[in-house]
Design an enzyme around this catalytic site. Structure first.
Site, PDB file in Angstrom:
ATOM      1  N   LYS A   1       0.844  -1.200   0.000  1.00 32.08           N
ATOM      2  CA  LYS A   1       0.000   0.000   0.000  1.00 32.08           C
ATOM      3  C   LYS A   1       0.873   1.241   0.000  1.00 32.08           C
ATOM      4  CE  LYS A   1      -0.506   2.077   3.443  1.00 32.08           C
ATOM      5  NZ  LYS A   1      -0.522   2.739   4.749  1.00 32.08           N
TER       6      LYS A   1
ATOM      7  N   VAL B   1       8.574  -4.856   7.959  1.00 35.14           N
ATOM      8  CA  VAL B   1       7.531  -4.796   8.983  1.00 35.14           C
ATOM      9  C   VAL B   1       7.517  -3.401   9.598  1.00 35.14           C
ATOM     10  CG1 VAL B   1       6.824  -5.747  11.216  1.00 35.14           C
ATOM     11  CG2 VAL B   1       7.710  -7.268   9.424  1.00 35.14           C
TER      12      VAL B   1
ATOM     13  N   ALA C   1       6.332  -0.545   8.403  1.00 31.86           N
ATOM     14  CA  ALA C   1       7.029   0.225   7.370  1.00 31.86           C
ATOM     15  C   ALA C   1       6.155   1.232   6.641  1.00 31.86           C
ATOM     16  CB  ALA C   1       7.655  -0.735   6.354  1.00 31.86           C
TER      17      ALA C   1
ATOM     18  N   ILE D   1       3.586   0.619   4.600  1.00 28.16           N
ATOM     19  CA  ILE D   1       3.125   0.157   3.278  1.00 28.16           C
ATOM     20  C   ILE D   1       2.131  -1.006   3.400  1.00 28.16           C
ATOM     21  CG2 ILE D   1       4.998   1.034   1.855  1.00 28.16           C
ATOM     22  CD1 ILE D   1       6.451  -1.616   2.185  1.00 28.16           C
ATOM     23  N   GLY D   2       1.363  -0.990   4.459  1.00 28.79           N
ATOM     24  CA  GLY D   2       0.280  -1.967   4.577  1.00 28.79           C
ATOM     25  C   GLY D   2       0.600  -3.096   5.511  1.00 28.79           C
TER      26      GLY D   2
ATOM     27  N   GLY E   1       0.753  -5.869   7.868  1.00 27.36           N
ATOM     28  CA  GLY E   1      -0.256  -6.794   8.359  1.00 27.36           C
ATOM     29  C   GLY E   1      -1.624  -6.552   7.770  1.00 27.36           C
ATOM     30  N   SER E   2      -1.958  -5.289   7.485  1.00 23.38           N
ATOM     31  CA  SER E   2      -3.261  -4.990   6.883  1.00 23.38           C
ATOM     32  C   SER E   2      -3.374  -5.599   5.495  1.00 23.38           C
ATOM     33  CB  SER E   2      -3.476  -3.475   6.805  1.00 23.38           C
ATOM     34  OG  SER E   2      -3.548  -2.901   8.084  1.00 23.38           O
TER      35      SER E   2
ATOM     36  N   ASP F   1      -6.916   0.329   7.670  1.00 24.17           N
ATOM     37  CA  ASP F   1      -6.427   0.226   6.292  1.00 24.17           C
ATOM     38  C   ASP F   1      -6.885  -1.041   5.583  1.00 24.17           C
ATOM     39  OD1 ASP F   1      -5.070   2.603   6.559  1.00 24.17           O
ATOM     40  OD2 ASP F   1      -3.076   1.706   6.718  1.00 24.17           O
TER      41      ASP F   1
END
Length: 293
Positions: free
Chosen positions: A23, A110, A112, A114-115, A117-118, A151
């Site tokens: 993301k 992780v 980071a 950019i998504g 876990g989402s 997210d």
């Protein structure tokens, strides 16, 4: 192997997989802190063509980790991982008594921006939904996604959308001008949880995101979390400055709450040249060349 109410999973060589697309927040305006502790935001979500990979395999239910960033998750309780919570929820929607095993190939950093876990949870919702015949845009899936994280609904869609409120009120937009744009992601190998970044935000509302064309709105916009993230980790400012200085860069900015930064380019040649330049100057940084979906 038959799981739950008669669903038959493929043989090991045919395990279904799904990409958890990275993301990118092309712009992120923080408007106010809400009574529930979250923040109202206005953002343009976009997604890279690459990301982590999730796969479903015959049970027993468990989370199996692989990939270069798997060690960052190794100490966590698997049942607390959003991936397993997503699997639980989707199986409940499908009336399945048992979960499959989930394999997560963790290719993205992780914590980071950019998504993470989402995006992984969203990929599981799409993957298991496809297996059980539940469409990703089913209102029940989107409701479940919102319970997993602000997210996650956008990550389920993994298409360019505007996000409002907590980021979970989504508005479809025409984004033909963004599709396929060359993209370079760079992380200085700094893990940056969201909480401290929001805590460092100065709580100044700098105004709304412009309406209309998403690229024009992003160019006119900002990421209100970039300044507090840079206060916490000044190297983020170095990343953005280096990306912005690359020939052909259209837009350079931090994504989400950091520490990953991105640049959009007018050509793959310019993007690849920038990738080589940063690899030479800062070989210790993580980089990914991709394109916008």
């Amino acid at each position: 192997m038959t799981v739950g109410s008669g669903h038959r999973w493929p043989e090991p060589s045919m395990h279904p997989t799904e990409i958890a697309y990275a993301k990118i927040n092309l712009a992120l305006h923080v408007r106010r802190r809400r009574a529930d502790g979250y923040h109202d935001i206005e953002t343009i979500f976009a997604f890279a063509e690459h990301g982590d990979i999730v796969a479903a395999e015959p049970g027993p239910a468990r989370l199996m980790l692989a990939g270069p960033f798997a060690p960052a998750l190794a100490g966590e309780d698997p049942e607390d991982n959003l991936v397993m919570r997503a699997a639980d929820g989707l199986c409940a929607l499908a009336g399945e008594a048992a979960r499959p095993a989930i394999r997560l190939d963790k290719r993205l950093p992780v914590a980071a921006g950019i998504g993470g876990g989402s995006a992984d949870a969203a990929a599981v919702l799409r993957l298991l939904g496809r297996a059980y015949g539940i469409a990703a845009d089913d209102p029940r899936v989107m409701t479940l996604a919102a319970t997993l994280g602000a997210d996650v609904p956008a990550c389920v869609r993994s298409a360019t959308v505007r996000g409002g409120e907590r980021g979970d009120r989504l508005e479809s937009i025409a984004a033909d001008g963004l599709h396929g744009l060359p993209l370079l992601l760079v992380n200085p190998r700094v893990a940056l949880p969201t909480g401290p970044v929001f805590a460092a935000w100065d709580r100044v509302d700098r105004g709304p995101l412009a309406p209309g064309d998403p690229l024009a709105a992003a160019l006119a916009g900002r990421n209100d979390l970039e300044a507090p993230a840079t206060l916490l980790h000044p190297v983020i400012g170095e990343v953005v400055t280096l990306l912005a200085a690359q020939p052909g860069a259209i837009l350079a900015r931090m994504s989400g709450s950091g520490a990953t930064c991105f640049a959009l380019f007018g050509s793959e040649a310019d993007r690849d040249a920038a990738d080589r330049a940063l690899a030479h100057r800062r070989p210790d940084w993580w980089r990914l060349t991709s394109r916008l979906r």
